[in-house]
Design an enzyme around this catalytic site. Sequence first.
Site, PDB file in Angstrom:
ATOM      1  N   THR A 100      43.427  31.904  27.807  1.00 55.38           N
ATOM      2  CA  THR A 100      43.997  33.259  27.779  1.00 55.38           C
ATOM      3  C   THR A 100      45.484  33.124  28.064  1.00 55.38           C
ATOM      4  O   THR A 100      45.866  32.673  29.149  1.00 55.38           O
ATOM      5  CB  THR A 100      43.347  34.153  28.855  1.00 55.38           C
ATOM      6  OG1 THR A 100      41.940  34.178  28.621  1.00 55.38           O
ATOM      7  CG2 THR A 100      43.897  35.571  28.789  1.00 55.38           C
ATOM      8  N   LYS A 122      41.878  40.461  23.533  1.00 55.90           N
ATOM      9  CA  LYS A 122      41.428  40.067  24.879  1.00 55.90           C
ATOM     10  C   LYS A 122      42.089  40.940  25.960  1.00 55.90           C
ATOM     11  O   LYS A 122      41.422  41.425  26.870  1.00 55.90           O
ATOM     12  CB  LYS A 122      41.765  38.583  25.088  1.00 55.90           C
ATOM     13  CG  LYS A 122      41.652  38.073  26.504  1.00 55.90           C
ATOM     14  CD  LYS A 122      40.262  37.636  26.866  1.00 55.90           C
ATOM     15  CE  LYS A 122      40.192  37.216  28.320  1.00 55.90           C
ATOM     16  NZ  LYS A 122      38.846  36.909  28.756  1.00 55.90           N
ATOM     17  N   LYS A 154      45.935  38.160  36.483  1.00 56.62           N
ATOM     18  CA  LYS A 154      46.556  37.451  35.352  1.00 56.62           C
ATOM     19  C   LYS A 154      46.430  38.284  34.068  1.00 56.62           C
ATOM     20  O   LYS A 154      47.417  38.535  33.376  1.00 56.62           O
ATOM     21  CB  LYS A 154      45.877  36.092  35.155  1.00 56.62           C
ATOM     22  CG  LYS A 154      46.360  35.369  33.907  1.00 56.62           C
ATOM     23  CD  LYS A 154      45.555  34.123  33.581  1.00 56.62           C
ATOM     24  CE  LYS A 154      45.981  33.583  32.222  1.00 56.62           C
ATOM     25  NZ  LYS A 154      45.214  32.437  31.781  1.00 56.62           N
TER      26      LYS A 154
HETATM   27  P1  NAD Z   1      40.845  25.883  35.356  1.00 62.60           P
HETATM   28  O1  NAD Z   1      42.076  25.934  36.168  1.00 62.60           O
HETATM   29  O2  NAD Z   1      39.538  25.586  36.017  1.00 62.60           O
HETATM   30  O3  NAD Z   1      41.030  24.817  34.160  1.00 62.60           O
HETATM   31  C1  NAD Z   1      42.242  24.518  33.529  1.00 62.60           C
HETATM   32  C2  NAD Z   1      42.335  23.006  33.405  1.00 62.60           C
HETATM   33  O4  NAD Z   1      43.518  22.659  32.695  1.00 62.60           O
HETATM   34  C3  NAD Z   1      42.399  22.301  34.764  1.00 62.60           C
HETATM   35  O5  NAD Z   1      41.349  21.350  34.858  1.00 62.60           O
HETATM   36  C4  NAD Z   1      43.773  21.649  34.764  1.00 62.60           C
HETATM   37  O6  NAD Z   1      43.827  20.405  35.453  1.00 62.60           O
HETATM   38  C5  NAD Z   1      44.015  21.468  33.285  1.00 62.60           C
HETATM   39  N1  NAD Z   1      45.421  21.283  32.935  1.00 62.60           N
HETATM   40  C6  NAD Z   1      46.504  21.925  33.457  1.00 62.60           C
HETATM   41  N2  NAD Z   1      47.633  21.477  32.894  1.00 62.60           N
HETATM   42  C7  NAD Z   1      47.263  20.536  31.976  1.00 62.60           C
HETATM   43  C8  NAD Z   1      47.975  19.713  31.077  1.00 62.60           C
HETATM   44  N3  NAD Z   1      49.321  19.773  30.976  1.00 62.60           N
HETATM   45  N4  NAD Z   1      47.280  18.851  30.307  1.00 62.60           N
HETATM   46  C9  NAD Z   1      45.928  18.779  30.402  1.00 62.60           C
HETATM   47  N5  NAD Z   1      45.188  19.536  31.228  1.00 62.60           N
HETATM   48  C10 NAD Z   1      45.850  20.405  32.013  1.00 62.60           C
HETATM   49  O7  NAD Z   1      40.769  27.282  34.588  1.00 62.60           O
HETATM   50  P2  NAD Z   1      39.501  27.909  33.828  1.00 62.60           P
HETATM   51  O8  NAD Z   1      38.794  28.843  34.742  1.00 62.60           O
HETATM   52  O9  NAD Z   1      38.757  26.801  33.157  1.00 62.60           O
HETATM   53  O10 NAD Z   1      40.251  28.827  32.758  1.00 62.60           O
HETATM   54  C11 NAD Z   1      40.847  28.276  31.598  1.00 62.60           C
HETATM   55  C12 NAD Z   1      41.354  29.413  30.729  1.00 62.60           C
HETATM   56  O11 NAD Z   1      40.257  30.273  30.385  1.00 62.60           O
HETATM   57  C13 NAD Z   1      42.401  30.295  31.418  1.00 62.60           C
HETATM   58  O12 NAD Z   1      43.389  30.623  30.475  1.00 62.60           O
HETATM   59  C14 NAD Z   1      41.601  31.512  31.869  1.00 62.60           C
HETATM   60  O13 NAD Z   1      42.383  32.675  31.949  1.00 62.60           O
HETATM   61  C15 NAD Z   1      40.569  31.614  30.755  1.00 62.60           C
HETATM   62  N6  NAD Z   1      39.323  32.288  31.135  1.00 62.60           N
HETATM   63  C16 NAD Z   1      38.704  31.968  32.300  1.00 62.60           C
HETATM   64  C17 NAD Z   1      37.524  32.622  32.647  1.00 62.60           C
HETATM   65  C18 NAD Z   1      36.818  32.289  33.940  1.00 62.60           C
HETATM   66  O14 NAD Z   1      35.908  33.037  34.323  1.00 62.60           O
HETATM   67  N7  NAD Z   1      37.165  31.204  34.614  1.00 62.60           N
HETATM   68  C19 NAD Z   1      36.979  33.594  31.798  1.00 62.60           C
HETATM   69  C20 NAD Z   1      37.616  33.859  30.587  1.00 62.60           C
HETATM   70  C21 NAD Z   1      38.796  33.198  30.264  1.00 62.60           C
END
Ligand code: NAD
Length: 291
Positions: free
Chosen positions: A87, A162, A237
Amino acid sequence: MKIGFIGLGNMGAPMAANLAIAGYEVVGFDVTDVTVEGVTSCSDAPSCVSGRDLVITMLPNGSILQKVADEIQQSLKKGAVFLDCSTVDVDTAKSVAAQMAATDIDMLDAPVSGGISGAAAGTLTFMVGGTSKAFTIAEPLFTVMGNKAVHVGAAGAGQAVKICNNMILGVTMIATCESIALGDKLGLDRQKLFDVLSTSSGASWTVNSYFPAPGVGPASPADNDYKPGFAAELMVKDLGLSQQAAEAVNADTPMGAHALALYQKFVGTEDGEGRDFSAMLPRFSARKRST
Ligand code: NAD
């Protein structure tokens, strides 16, 4: 189809695992040392995308997406599809898609709804912006990671849908919580309130599917001491992204703006951090009109 997956966090790890279980050859990279069953770990982002037909990113925000896009662009195979499921803000989604098009990479912005449980169960909903050609290529993967994908328009349209959806979600959750707290103070029985609201004009997803009071309505984070679920900081966010977009196109969104302010306060100074966004109910319950 050979897949590279970057960002193996709460959402990315189960999504990548489901692709591997479905028989795809998946390699993955994350800046933290994570291993996902069935997914071969790469030492950096460029090696994760090199020679891959389709690359998926699931990253925290737009600036990190931009950084990763810059890192991988020259290593992506010509004609590959770049599927970003993070997102992020609409402007970054559009500009990274344009940047990728310059080297013949077709990018889709495909944020998801359904949360961590949906990612694990493979029941996410994808809202997808980009070309029909790329959507058709990615469609079998949407079927593995989710159960619904809607092609909503050109680049950036997935992110736009979204934030419109989540602006409704944030506003209606607050409306639901303040109504229940008012009902409590008027001496109503929460179960009876639910029975009426869920079949009346007050019905909504937050009432019918996510009623924020423990023991009432379908099981929800309220029944688990408000452990997320969908954390309040993720709502901050998404509401922030909707305000950023509204600012950019000069749209009047007063309810979204007020919901953002309330969630910011909740997370910043009212112990809301790390709690589900439905924990607004105990917040309202504990307050008086003047506070
Ligand atoms: P998260 O923080 O658990 O995962 C993100 C991952 O990206 C982490 O493991 C981090 O180490 C990695 N990362 C960061 N910088 C990086 C880089 N330069 N290279 C490689 N990896 C890198 O977050 P999440 O909960 O998995 O969410 C991911 C996305 O999905 C977000 O944009 C969030 O808004 C969206 N989202 C999350 C949910 C939820 O319920 N968690 C629901 C819908 C959408």
